[in-house]
Design a protein around this motif. Structure first.
Motif, short mmCIF file in Angstrom:
data_model
loop_
_atom_site.label_atom_id
_atom_site.label_comp_id
_atom_site.label_asym_id
_atom_site.label_seq_id
_atom_site.Cartn_x
_atom_site.Cartn_y
_atom_site.Cartn_z
N ILE A 12 -0.02 31.99 17.88
CA ILE A 12 0.63 31.65 19.15
C ILE A 12 0.17 32.59 20.25
CG2 ILE A 12 2.84 31.51 20.36
CD1 ILE A 12 2.39 29.19 18.52
N LEU A 13 0.01 33.88 19.90
CA LEU A 13 -0.46 34.86 20.89
C LEU A 13 -1.86 34.52 21.38
CD1 LEU A 13 -0.19 37.49 22.47
CD2 LEU A 13 -0.96 38.73 20.43
N THR A 205 12.67 31.84 20.58
CA THR A 205 11.76 30.85 20.04
C THR A 205 10.80 30.37 21.13
OG1 THR A 205 13.21 29.00 20.63
CG2 THR A 205 13.59 30.06 18.49
N TYR A 206 9.80 29.61 20.70
CA TYR A 206 8.82 29.11 21.67
C TYR A 206 9.46 28.11 22.63
CZ TYR A 206 4.20 28.19 23.52
OH TYR A 206 3.13 28.11 24.35
N GLY A 268 0.97 30.91 29.95
CA GLY A 268 0.27 32.00 29.25
C GLY A 268 0.99 33.32 29.42
N ILE A 269 1.49 33.59 30.62
CA ILE A 269 2.19 34.85 30.89
C ILE A 269 3.44 34.97 30.03
CG2 ILE A 269 3.59 36.06 32.61
CD1 ILE A 269 1.55 35.23 34.71
N VAL A 270 4.31 33.96 30.06
CA VAL A 270 5.57 34.07 29.32
C VAL A 270 5.32 34.16 27.81
CG1 VAL A 270 6.96 32.93 31.09
CG2 VAL A 270 5.89 31.54 29.32
N GLY A 271 4.25 33.52 27.33
CA GLY A 271 3.94 33.59 25.91
C GLY A 271 3.36 34.93 25.49
N VAL A 272 2.43 35.45 26.29
CA VAL A 272 1.79 36.73 25.96
C VAL A 272 2.80 37.86 26.03
CG1 VAL A 272 0.07 38.42 26.69
CG2 VAL A 272 -0.54 36.01 26.62
N VAL A 273 3.68 37.83 27.02
CA VAL A 273 4.70 38.88 27.13
C VAL A 273 5.62 38.87 25.92
CG1 VAL A 273 6.73 39.64 28.43
CG2 VAL A 273 4.65 39.01 29.65
#
Length: 349
Positions: A12-13, A205-206, A268-273
């Motif tokens: 996911i990252l 969660t995602y 991308g930002i919210v996921g990487v953080v």
């Protein structure tokens, strides 16, 4: 965390890193296309960076019906609590402000110059991450930050030569200052987003990440909508479309694709953080800046000096340094796992 879960998080990252790359490289380029061929509305450009949130709503609706079929009628549509909603809404206004400030870069400066200035966000991210979420800095992460900032700084040596013909000093300075303020706003927003995850009362969660992204963009677009109304941008859209150098149809395509591509950036930002850290997100953004610079040279025929090549090299070096340090830290944790008894003692009740 078991091995399967760890692999899933890494997948996911990586997926979010790719998504961030698409958004942060494509967003400035398509915004620059808008301004180069007749677009003049800065509020409109910033509004487009947030208004694509209905795409996320469609995904959430589909995910809800899938969960409803599996989990039954007790399934809630939203995962987030009232506190997380309020925090995300407030952060969304900051995101909208950052989008407005950032839009001044492509409007008044070449892509190569605005990316140089925006690279300062990494320094702001490091400071705010240390203060807000107590981000631990290793020798490798500090080395990466220094290399990325120096790499961006080398571009500034020739930034003045990239000024457009007919660009006044006042416009150039205004674009410079606004882009620098955008970098500061982004540097503040990333740790604040991480703080929302840390303060969450449940497992993040995602789906919850998507909900937070949607709320950020709803309130960000609302902030920009007010600006557009005051500046009468909605009335100007049809007039700009008729005068756009690439044609009316292309004008509307540019607007639509701007909204779509900038959504990749936020996602991308919210996921990487969440699956990495605000510092990792800042480093990725800093890495993407010279790549955007290179694409600006290729697509818009901006000048490419030796300093730009050096900046790309230093940025890649910094990026490798950061991940080498992360690999060493990960290996050390695997070699010295936390004893089971200690895990039980330190786990929350």
């Amino acid at each position: 965390m078991d091995n399967q879960t760890s692999k899933w998080r890494k997948f996911i990252l990586v997926l979010n890193c790719i998504t961030l790359g698409i958004g942060y490289c494509g967003g400035p380029l398509i915004s620059r296309l808008y301004f180069l061929h007749g677009g003049q509305r800065i509020w409109l450009s910033s509004w487009l960076a947030c208004i694509g949130w209905p795409i996320i709503l469609i995904v959430l609706i589909i995910a809800y019906f899938i969960r409803l079929k599996i989990q039954g009628s007790d399934t809630n549509f939203f995962y987030i609590t009232c506190q997380e909603f309020t925090s995300s809404a407030a952060l969304g206004i900051l995101v909208g402000l950052a989008g407005y400030l950032y839009a001044w870069g492509p409007a008044k400066l070449p892509v190569s110059t605005s990316t140089v200035i925006y690279a300062a966000q990494l320094g702001f991210t490091v400071v705010f991450a240390f203060l807000i979420v107590k981000q631990k800095l290793t020798a490798y992460s500090v080395n990466a930050v220094v290399l990325l900032i120096v790499g961006a700084g080398t571009l500034a040596l020739r930034a003045e030569s990239d000024r457009r013909e007919g660009e006044s000093t006042k416009q150039y300075v205004l674009g410079f200052v606004m882009t620098l303020l955008a970098a500061a706003s982004t540097g503040l927003a990333l740790p604040l987003l991480e703080l929302i995850y840390i303060k969450a009362k449940k497992n993040v969660t995602y789906i919850m990440i998507l909900e937070i992204q949607m709320i950020l963009n709803i309130f960000g677009s609302a902030f920009c909508t007010v600006g557009m109304i005051v500046n009468k941008d909605f009335q100007a859209i049809s007039r700009e479309a008729n005068q756009f150098e690439l044609g009316k149809a292309t004008y509307y395509l540019v607007l639509v694709w701007s909204a779509i591509i900038w959504q990749f950036s936020t996602l991308g930002i919210v996921g990487v953080v969440q699956y990495g850290s605000s510092l990792l997100c800042g480093i990725l953004i800093a890495l993407l800046l010279p790549l955007t610079e290179l694409l600006g040279v290729i697509l818009y025929h901006e000048t490419f000096q030796v300093t730009k090549g050096l900046a790309i090299f230093l940025s890649l070096w910094g990026f490798v340094s950061y991940f080498y340090g992360e690999m060493k830290q990960s290996k050390k944790k695997e070699e010295n796992p936390i004893p089971q008894t200690e895990m039980v003692q330190t786990s929350p009740v």
